[in-house]
Design an enzyme around this catalytic site. Structure first.
Site, PDB file in Angstrom:
ATOM      1  CG  HIS A 161      -2.483  -5.064  -9.500  1.00  0.00           C
ATOM      2  ND1 HIS A 161      -3.261  -4.309  -8.658  1.00  0.00           N
ATOM      3  CD2 HIS A 161      -1.274  -5.168  -8.893  1.00  0.00           C
ATOM      4  CE1 HIS A 161      -2.551  -3.959  -7.584  1.00  0.00           C
ATOM      5  NE2 HIS A 161      -1.339  -4.468  -7.704  1.00  0.00           N
ATOM      6  CG  HIS A 165      -0.685  -2.224  -3.051  1.00  0.00           C
ATOM      7  ND1 HIS A 165      -1.734  -3.110  -3.150  1.00  0.00           N
ATOM      8  CD2 HIS A 165       0.045  -2.383  -4.193  1.00  0.00           C
ATOM      9  CE1 HIS A 165      -1.637  -3.763  -4.304  1.00  0.00           C
ATOM     10  NE2 HIS A 165      -0.570  -3.343  -4.958  1.00  0.00           N
ATOM     11  CD  GLU A 169       4.355  -0.193  -5.151  1.00  0.00           C
ATOM     12  OE1 GLU A 169       3.215   0.208  -4.842  1.00  0.00           O
ATOM     13  OE2 GLU A 169       4.653  -0.583  -6.318  1.00  0.00           O
TER      14      GLU A 169
END
Ligand code: HPA
Ligand code: ZN
Length: 338
Positions: A19, A197, A200
């Protein structure tokens, strides 16, 4: 014989989970806050770093969005991105696929184009300076609703030639991939690749949804896939890459110790694992530190590291030709130092 640390430092690699807002080092925060007349809550670089003790993803995100809120001008995004690409190149990263969170900036009145122009100019200058290549992936913030993501996608259409894919990040639990099915359908129909994502902090079920509903090419993190055997087998069979971020998982307390990280088991299960830094300015290491952390915790061999580095190119969105050229560089390195 070459030490593992030097071996990792030198091996050619790609970074696929990064990121750009997570590369914002405190020194640069002070410089940019100063020129934008923004007063920081902390009085020194040391004080900022001392505040980086996270208990969860959300705990981190609160601080990460506060930092990102300093970024205002095209030059800010340029300086941030150029600093990252120089650091990455110094770690023998030859290619990077960079996430950015446009909504974090547009919500404060920063133009979508300001973010794009600054990042793009840095990518162009870095390529000229060192040969590093980069692609951009815009992520939708999953704690916001789908209509906000759709608005962001519409803004992205004008920058299609500069954005390779769309992704999904921010607060995972309670915000399943299914919430973003329509915006991902639209993104794919506009020609964007998709990633998300998933797994996680969230369950294996979110990985399943990302595959089946969002039709992603890669899973970001994905470390909870091992809880579902059929899913793990499918990920392995289809060679769906997982962009694992070991130091991130440790610092966000997704795992208790590096030795208990599932990465070893993921590799043994035949998964296409890659190693990445996520938000290196916040988690205490760039990509090489992440490789070293898993190599040390699991007593990995140079062969293991070579496979991870090769995977990083295979799993990238580079062309077939570029992938072949890059993996040949890894083979050459292995022959010389492996
Ligand atoms: N997970 C979700 N959102 C994020 C992350 C992460 O690891 N880093 C920056 N935004
Ligand atoms: Zn991430």
């Amino acid at each position: 014989m070459m030490s593992m640390e030097d071996f990792i430092r030198g091996i050619p690699k790609a970074e696929l989970h990064l990121h750009i807002e997570g590369t914002f080092e405190p020194e640069l925060m002070f410089a940019i806050a100063g020129r934008n007349n923004i007063r920081l809550r902390h009085k020194s670089v040391e004080e900022i770093r001392a505040a980086y003790e996270f208990t969860s993803l959300q705990d981190f995100l609160d601080i990460y969005y506060e930092g990102a809120g300093i970024l205002t001008t095209e030059q800010d995004f340029y300086d941030l991105t150029l600093a990252y690409l120089r650091k990455a190149r110094s770690q023998n990263v030859l290619h990077s696929e960079i996430f950015c969170d446009p909504q974090t900036h547009t919500a404060r009145g920063v133009d979508f184009s300001t973010v794009m122009e600054g990042i793009h100019r840095a990518v162009t200058d870095a390529a000229e300076e060192s040969g590093i290549s980069a692609k951009l992936i815009i992520c939708f913030l999953r704690h916001l609703d789908e209509s906000a993501a759709m608005e962001t996608l519409e803004q992205a259409l004008a920058f299609k030639d500069r954005i390779i894919a769309v992704g999904l990040d921010s607060t995972e639990v309670g915000h399943p991939p299914s919430k973003f099915r329509r915006v991902f359908d639209r993104a794919r129909s506009e020609g964007f690749l998709t990633v998300a994502h998933a797994g996680e902090e969230g369950p294996a079920e979110y990985i399943r949804q990302a595959l089946d509903l969002l039709k992603v090419s890669r899973i970001d993190h994905g470390i909870h896939c091992l809880d579902d055997r059929a899913l793990t087998e499918e990920l392995a069979r289809r060679r769906i890459p997982l962009t694992v971020c070991p130091l991130s998982n440790l610092r966000l307390r997704v795992i208790d110790t590096m030795e208990s990280h599932p990465v070893r088991e993921m590799m043994r299960s035949g998964l296409m694992v890659t190693i990445n830094s996520d938000d290196p300015a916040y988690f205490g290491g760039y990509v090489n530190e992440n490789y070293l952390a898993v190599a040390t915790a699991f007593g990995m061999t140079k062969e293991d590291i070579g496979r991870l580095a090769k995977n990083s190119f295979t799993a990238s969105f580079l062309s077939r030709q570029e992938k072949d050229r890059m993996t040949a560089k890894v083979d050459e390195y292995m022959k010389q130092y492996g």
